[in-house]
Motif scaffolding. Structure first.
Motif, mmCIF file in Angstrom:
data_model
loop_
_atom_site.group_PDB
_atom_site.id
_atom_site.type_symbol
_atom_site.label_atom_id
_atom_site.label_comp_id
_atom_site.label_asym_id
_atom_site.label_seq_id
_atom_site.Cartn_x
_atom_site.Cartn_y
_atom_site.Cartn_z
ATOM 1 N N HIS A 52 -15.739 -9.965 -17.171
ATOM 2 C CA HIS A 52 -15.294 -9.753 -15.783
ATOM 3 C C HIS A 52 -16.006 -8.521 -15.227
ATOM 4 O O HIS A 52 -15.532 -7.396 -15.353
ATOM 5 C CB HIS A 52 -13.775 -9.566 -15.759
ATOM 6 C CG HIS A 52 -13.160 -9.656 -14.412
ATOM 7 N ND1 HIS A 52 -11.912 -10.177 -14.189
ATOM 8 C CD2 HIS A 52 -13.615 -9.281 -13.181
ATOM 9 C CE1 HIS A 52 -11.611 -10.128 -12.902
ATOM 10 N NE2 HIS A 52 -12.638 -9.573 -12.271
ATOM 11 N N THR A 86 -19.506 -11.947 -12.195
ATOM 12 C CA THR A 86 -18.210 -12.313 -11.624
ATOM 13 C C THR A 86 -18.250 -12.221 -10.105
ATOM 14 O O THR A 86 -18.528 -11.159 -9.544
ATOM 15 C CB THR A 86 -17.109 -11.416 -12.199
ATOM 16 O OG1 THR A 86 -17.158 -11.490 -13.632
ATOM 17 C CG2 THR A 86 -15.744 -11.864 -11.724
ATOM 18 N N HIS A 120 -18.332 -16.097 -13.889
ATOM 19 C CA HIS A 120 -16.878 -16.132 -13.757
ATOM 20 C C HIS A 120 -16.583 -16.190 -12.262
ATOM 21 O O HIS A 120 -16.875 -15.241 -11.538
ATOM 22 C CB HIS A 120 -16.279 -14.875 -14.397
ATOM 23 C CG HIS A 120 -14.793 -14.710 -14.204
ATOM 24 N ND1 HIS A 120 -14.080 -13.715 -14.822
ATOM 25 C CD2 HIS A 120 -13.880 -15.407 -13.479
ATOM 26 C CE1 HIS A 120 -12.804 -13.793 -14.474
ATOM 27 N NE2 HIS A 120 -12.663 -14.806 -13.647
ATOM 28 N N GLU A 122 -14.113 -15.652 -9.789
ATOM 29 C CA GLU A 122 -12.781 -15.088 -9.541
ATOM 30 C C GLU A 122 -12.367 -15.528 -8.140
ATOM 31 O O GLU A 122 -12.608 -14.841 -7.169
ATOM 32 C CB GLU A 122 -12.771 -13.566 -9.671
ATOM 33 C CG GLU A 122 -11.347 -13.024 -9.628
ATOM 34 C CD GLU A 122 -11.258 -11.517 -9.687
ATOM 35 O OE1 GLU A 122 -10.142 -11.008 -9.830
ATOM 36 O OE2 GLU A 122 -12.304 -10.839 -9.590
ATOM 37 N N THR A 159 -11.037 -18.379 -12.153
ATOM 38 C CA THR A 159 -9.713 -17.840 -11.882
ATOM 39 C C THR A 159 -9.103 -18.604 -10.719
ATOM 40 O O THR A 159 -9.731 -18.744 -9.660
ATOM 41 C CB THR A 159 -9.788 -16.349 -11.538
ATOM 42 O OG1 THR A 159 -10.165 -15.614 -12.705
ATOM 43 C CG2 THR A 159 -8.449 -15.824 -11.038
ATOM 44 N N THR A 205 -6.035 -13.655 -15.762
ATOM 45 C CA THR A 205 -6.990 -12.688 -15.213
ATOM 46 C C THR A 205 -6.302 -11.347 -14.982
ATOM 47 O O THR A 205 -5.255 -11.286 -14.345
ATOM 48 C CB THR A 205 -7.574 -13.210 -13.891
ATOM 49 O OG1 THR A 205 -8.328 -14.401 -14.167
ATOM 50 C CG2 THR A 205 -8.478 -12.184 -13.228
ATOM 51 N N HIS A 206 -6.923 -10.276 -15.487
ATOM 52 C CA HIS A 206 -6.392 -8.904 -15.460
ATOM 53 C C HIS A 206 -4.855 -8.892 -15.454
ATOM 54 O O HIS A 206 -4.215 -8.633 -14.447
ATOM 55 C CB HIS A 206 -6.974 -8.040 -14.346
ATOM 56 C CG HIS A 206 -7.137 -8.660 -12.997
ATOM 57 N ND1 HIS A 206 -6.113 -9.303 -12.322
ATOM 58 C CD2 HIS A 206 -8.207 -8.710 -12.168
ATOM 59 C CE1 HIS A 206 -6.541 -9.721 -11.150
ATOM 60 N NE2 HIS A 206 -7.813 -9.380 -11.037
ATOM 61 N N GLU A 233 -7.041 -11.434 -20.305
ATOM 62 C CA GLU A 233 -7.749 -10.202 -19.949
ATOM 63 C C GLU A 233 -6.752 -9.067 -19.748
ATOM 64 O O GLU A 233 -5.603 -9.275 -19.366
ATOM 65 C CB GLU A 233 -8.464 -10.355 -18.607
ATOM 66 C CG GLU A 233 -9.613 -11.275 -18.505
ATOM 67 C CD GLU A 233 -10.186 -11.227 -17.091
ATOM 68 O OE1 GLU A 233 -11.130 -11.975 -16.849
ATOM 69 O OE2 GLU A 233 -9.702 -10.466 -16.215
ATOM 70 N N ASP A 261 -13.709 -5.216 -15.122
ATOM 71 C CA ASP A 261 -13.541 -5.508 -13.689
ATOM 72 C C ASP A 261 -14.335 -4.479 -12.886
ATOM 73 O O ASP A 261 -13.913 -4.032 -11.816
ATOM 74 C CB ASP A 261 -12.068 -5.507 -13.295
ATOM 75 C CG ASP A 261 -11.801 -6.158 -11.938
ATOM 76 O OD1 ASP A 261 -12.733 -6.764 -11.365
ATOM 77 O OD2 ASP A 261 -10.670 -6.047 -11.436
#
Length: 369
Positions: A52, A86, A120, A122, A159, A205-206, A233, A261
């Motif tokens: 990410h 990302t 990725h 997102e 995501t 995700t995060h 993540e 990120d």
């Protein structure tokens, strides 16, 4: 052929001795079992795998190929040997052009840079009520769009928010094609999160950020992750998530892995920077925020992530696994994120203070302190 000497974190645990590489891959490990505290030599860890990454060194992945090269080189200096480009929410036309531009740095590793393993996405298939730092271009997923993107570049992670109508079928469609459908930027319930995992969603995700929180009567997406996820993540910059909440996730999710990120402000001094679409981000005190205070990515690098994990009590080998082996396993990549015979010679060499001394990508030295 070349070799390195020191404390080597191998698939079989710590070894002390010599690591050999030939043709870009590990050819031999001539070492004995050891405890690294028993000697003063450097640590040789698998190169970090960051799934990410939005930017770094003033470059934003949304700006295309030249930016991607800058990002690849910047993160390689901090021990990242492979990564995912990302993207963020954007109109279909812009994403189409962007992915065409990214095809070149993905297919040909930048000189002195990390290897892009793919993309990725997102978003943009996220809940507009939980954008976090993403631009306001959220929309439901469309298979025709995804097919076009996947025909252009290797899309490895998408995501999305499972509570959006039609996304349950999209999750199944992605899973059937080996793409990791990842839950994020979501206002969904615990039940919707569990249902998404049952349909093939692979991770989150995060974790904690931009998702419905854990409550004891409404567990939310965070609760679904903590109770049921194998992978997720987490951003370990000690800003996005409190160390106590990090420890909860580390205990609950077997193969939790960490990402940066990272934003374009990573590697730059404190100040204001243009992010996208006229939005300004401010880097200050280690964080990156929009004008309203919303976190907008991070200023984290993977070597700092390693030091942060160790600082909250993880052993060095456990911290390394969270940054290398687990994310590689999540993508199904068996020859990165680990040091073993036949694996790519992706290594980060650290001194006793966990500062990066050398980085090798596919047998090429891309950085030396």
């Amino acid at each position: 052929m070349f070799m390195l000497y020191g404390n080597i974190l191998t698939l079989a645990g710590w070894r002390h001795g010599t690591l050999h590489a030939q043709g870009g891959r590990v050819s031999q490990i001539d070492a004995r079992p050891a405890t690294p505290d028993d000697n003063d030599d450097v640590y040789i860890l698998p190169g970090f795998v960051d799934l990410h990454v939005h930017g770094g060194d003033g470059a934003n992945i949304m700006d295309g190929a030249d930016a991607a090269v800058t990002i690849s080189r910047m993160h390689a200096r901090h021990g990242t040997t492979s990564l995912l480009a990302t993207t963020v929410n954007a109109p279909h036309e812009r994403l189409s052009v962007l992915l065409q531009a990214l095809a070149q740095p993905i297919s040909h590793r930048p000189h002195n840079g990390a290897r892009f393993l793919g993309v990725h996405l997102e978003g943009p298939y996220v809940n507009p009520g939980r954008l976090g730092g993403l631009p306001n271009h959220a929309r439901p997923a469309v298979i025709a769009e995804l097919e076009q993107y996947m025909a252009t570049v290797p899309v490895r992670i998408v995501t999305l928010s499972p509570e959006i109508a039609g996304h349950d079928d999209i999750i199944e469609w992605l899973a059937a094609r080996g793409v990791r459908a990842q839950i994020g930027h979501s206002l969904g319930t615990y039940e919707e999160g569990v249902a998404a995992l049952d349909r093939g969603a692979a991770g989150f995700t995060h974790l904690y950020n931009a998702m419905s929180p854990l409550g004891h009567r409404a567990p939310g997406m965070v609760g679904a992750a903590l109770a049921h996820a194998e992978y997720s993540e987490l951003i370990p910059d000690l800003i996005h998530v409190h160390p106590g909440a990090m420890k909860v996730a580390l205990r609950a999710i077997p193969k939790l892995y960490c990402v940066t990120d990272a934003s374009l402000a990573t590697g730059l001094p404190d100040g204001e920077y243009d992010k996208d679409e006229g939005r300004v981000i401010t880097k200050c005190m280690g964080g990156v925020r929009l004008a309203d205070g919303t976190l907008a990515g991070s200023a984290l690098t993977m070597d700092q992530a390693l030091r942060n994990l160790v600082s909250i009590g993880l052993t060095l080998d456990d911290a390394s696994h969270r940054l290398s082996r687990n994310p590689a396993d999540y993508l199904g990549v068996a020859d990165r994120g680990r040091i073993g015979t036949g694996a790519w010679a992706d290594w980060v060499v650290l001194d006793r203070q966990l500062q990066v001394q050398q980085v090798f990508v596919e047998g090429e030295q891309v950085y030396a302190a």
